[in-house]
Design an enzyme around this catalytic site. Sequence first.
Site, PDB file in Angstrom:
ATOM      1  CB  ALA A  37      69.104 -14.202  23.518  1.00  0.00           C
ATOM      2  CB  SER A  39      67.730 -16.494  31.147  1.00  0.00           C
ATOM      3  OG  SER A  39      68.035 -15.136  31.412  1.00  0.00           O
ATOM      4  CG  ASP A  88      79.556  -7.714  30.640  1.00  0.00           C
ATOM      5  OD1 ASP A  88      78.508  -7.084  30.916  1.00  0.00           O
ATOM      6  OD2 ASP A  88      80.462  -7.909  31.466  1.00  0.00           O
ATOM      7  CE1 TYR A 192      71.946   3.158  41.916  1.00  0.00           C
ATOM      8  CE2 TYR A 192      71.648   1.857  43.913  1.00  0.00           C
ATOM      9  CZ  TYR A 192      71.660   1.948  42.530  1.00  0.00           C
ATOM     10  OH  TYR A 192      71.390   0.840  41.762  1.00  0.00           O
TER      11      TYR A 192
END
Length: 317
Positions: A37, A39, A88, A192
């Site tokens: 929240a 940005s 995080d 990947y």
Amino acid sequence: MWFFGRPGPSGFSQYSTAEQVTNGIDASGLTAIVTGASSGIGSETARVLALRGAHVVMGVRNVAAGKLVQEAIIKEIPTAKVDTLELDLSSMASVRKFASDFNSSGQSLNLLINNAGIMMTPFMLSKDNIELQFATNHLGHFLLTHLLLDNMKKTAHKSKKEGRIVNLSSEAHKLTYPEGIRFDKINDEKQYSKYQAYGQSKLANILHANELTRQLKEEGVEITANSLHPGVISTNLFRHIFTPPSFAEGFVSKLSNILLKNVQQGAATTCYVALHPQVKGISGAYFSDSNLAKTTELAKDMDLAKRLWDFSIKLIK
């Protein structure tokens, strides 16, 4: 997408803003957690939920940036109830601390907005040695939801108000690896693709909400779980697409001003699914432009959803 701004069945379109889709809705008495929240559409989601009266807890990686957003919301809305806690999503230890701190505070929880995300990053591993996009976009939110679910169940039972879990996915879920989720190759650097890995993580967001829906319905709990595509929004998520920076980046930047949603429009579907009475009782659905939308067949695969659930449970233990 509801082209040219024509409203869909909900009465809203791609041009509707978060304020417009929540106009007249009273969220006072509700507590919401919004991840990411500090940005973009996360901060706009937090602002509009606070504007409607909800107590908003912002889970942010950058606490200083989060505090600035909190101060800006309170300056605009003096009655707003907003808190900032460090979170995080790429670190299971951080997720566990956030959930423990929140639960031990004695606060109830009505709305969980799993908004935070990273996009198309080069191959990297999280602090828990899991491919970073899968770890941040799916697994961190899976663990967070898992740790907060008992609180949400108690809140729904006590308040007699429907709890809502909202997973921010993306139309990019259609661009995943052919098998959907690469259970045995999550950390395979050689194969990947930053684009397909992003798609994989966004598919996982939908599958998570769908399996959660199945379990909650089985338990008879009044909590819904839905996923959504916020739209293509001009935010700093795009910083990893063009590496190194190129003419294409500049061109897309100019084009984005014409074609992409702004942040106010980008937060609309989240706020609609979180608060609107039209969504009451709807669970396991996928939304775009504040309307019901279609997913791929992989996203509807309940066996795949169950396999992802079991895989995720093993990873968080």
